[in-house]
Scaffold this active site. Structure first.
Site: not given
Length: 396
Positions: A246, A280
């Protein structure tokens, strides 16, 4: 959930220990021992032994361990939240929410341990295979290396450990050097819940240690959350093994003229400044259709100015410190560069040590790093647009 490359926190070479300090006031919180990169084989030997143990655990046993760990975490939620506040700088209200999410992650992993077993497949969809069927089971991969960042020091560790344990793997966990104590806390809960100690090996060290683990042939999966450049380096050196990553991004939000503007403002303020922008999926660029641009901007700036930045342990604080002064200085520099290129600061752009106040910048030139790169900071760049096609082009 990525972060820019930053220097390690203070390391005491004489004791081979990493001293963990509060990003808010710099006080020492604790320390963890360093693992030299030359000891990778010893780490892998323990992980191999851990896999030999974990693969013999029944699915029910894995379920019970994870379920008990989830219960223990809920029972000790306030202590866990305080630890997140101390070493990661999240506000206490945000930290409590992260603890609840981590407990849910463990619960979901516990259920998966029992249900994600395999499938029976009928073969009679093909001529000549009438009356035949096949089956498969899901079996553990082996040794998993999990590398986690600082911005969600509990839940992202739970995201890696929970599924890996549910599947019967062994894990070598390398948490961020900025937030290793929360990771150690969670591993301790899992052991208390009945997980054999050798199933998870927690290590602390530098990039050379991580690189040696990534290259090791015994490792069957590398699970990494962090920056794009580090992810790319892992992919180049990992060899024939699975990768689960990720990585970072530069999240755009598009607000059209038919939107519920008050609801959009609420969502964007939360999305932009949660965890001091170290997220994020944080909203870094907000593109607003010109018909409602001025209305949205006025409301967004007014709400941003009401946010309280300060001590993360204070219940009233909305935005805590960034993970270090160096990171806050980088955020400040991004805005300075954008202003020199013609952008306008509408709110914030104030720094005190590691605290960087929620910042709103309008009309950022698309050539600026603030528009092109992930800021990973409490900074929002606003931009008007006219058509959907223009908005998508700007977003992409």
């Amino acid at each position: 959930m990525s972060a820019p490359a930053i220097a390690d926190p203070h390391r005491t070479e004489e004791t081979a220990a990493l001293v963990v300090r509060s990003p808010f006031d710099g006080r020492a919180i604790g320390s963890v021992p360093q693992t030299p990169s030359g000891e990778v084989e010893k780490v892998l030997q323990r992980a191999r032994a851990g896999f030999a143990t974990s693969r013999t655990l029944s699915r029910f046993a894995r379920h019970e361990i994870l379920d008990r760990a989830s219960t223990l975490l809920r029972d000790r939620a306030e202590g866990a939240a305080s630890l997140i506040v101390d070493e990661a700088g999240k506000t206490i209200r945000q930290a409590r929410k992260e603890v609840r999410r981590a407990a849910t992650t463990l619960s979901l992993s516990a259920e998966t341990a029992r249900s994600h077993a395999g499938e029976v497949i009928p073969f009679d969809a093909f001529e000549g295979s009438e009356g035949r069927r096949g089956w498969f089971t899901r079996e553990p991969l082996g040794v998993v290396v999990a590398i986690t960042p600082y911005n969600d020091p509990l839940n992202l560790v739970a995201h890696k450990l929970g599924p890996a344990i549910a599947a019967g793997n062994a894990v070598v966990l390398k948490p961020s050097p900025f937030a290793p104590l929360t990771a150690e806390f969670l591993v301790g809960l899992l052991v208390e819940a009945g997980l054999p100690g050798e199933v998870v090996t927690t290590i602390h060290g530098d990039a050379a240690l991580a690189q040696a683990l990534v290259r090791a042939r015994d490792v069957r999966l590398v699970s990494f959350t962090g920056g794009f450049a580090t992810g790319e380096a892992i992919a180049r050196s990992a060899g024939l093994k699975r990768l689960a990553m990720e990585l970072g991004g530069n999240a755009p939000v598009l607000v059209f003229s038919d939107a519920d503007i008050p609801a959009a403002v609420d969502a964007c303020v939360s999305g932009s400044f949660w965890a001091a922008g170290q997220n994020c999926v944080g909203a870094q660029r907000i593109l607003v259709q010109r018909d409602v641009h001025d209305r949205f901007v006025a409301a967004f700036v007014a709400r941003t100015r009401t946010l309280i930045a300060g001590d993360p342990a204070d219940e009233r604080t909305d935005v805590g410190p960034m993970i270090s002064t160096a990171v806050a200085e980088r955020a400040e520099q991004l805005v300075d560069d954008a202003v020199r290129a013609g952008a306008r600061v509408l709110a914030g752009h104030r720094r005190q040590g590691s605290l960087y106040w929620p910042t709103v910048v309008d009309r950022v030139p698309t050539s600026c790093a603030l528009w092109q790169d992930e800021a990973f900071a409490p900074i929002v760049a606003l931009m008007p647009f006219d058509t959907e096609e223009e908005a998508i082009a700007l977003a992409d």
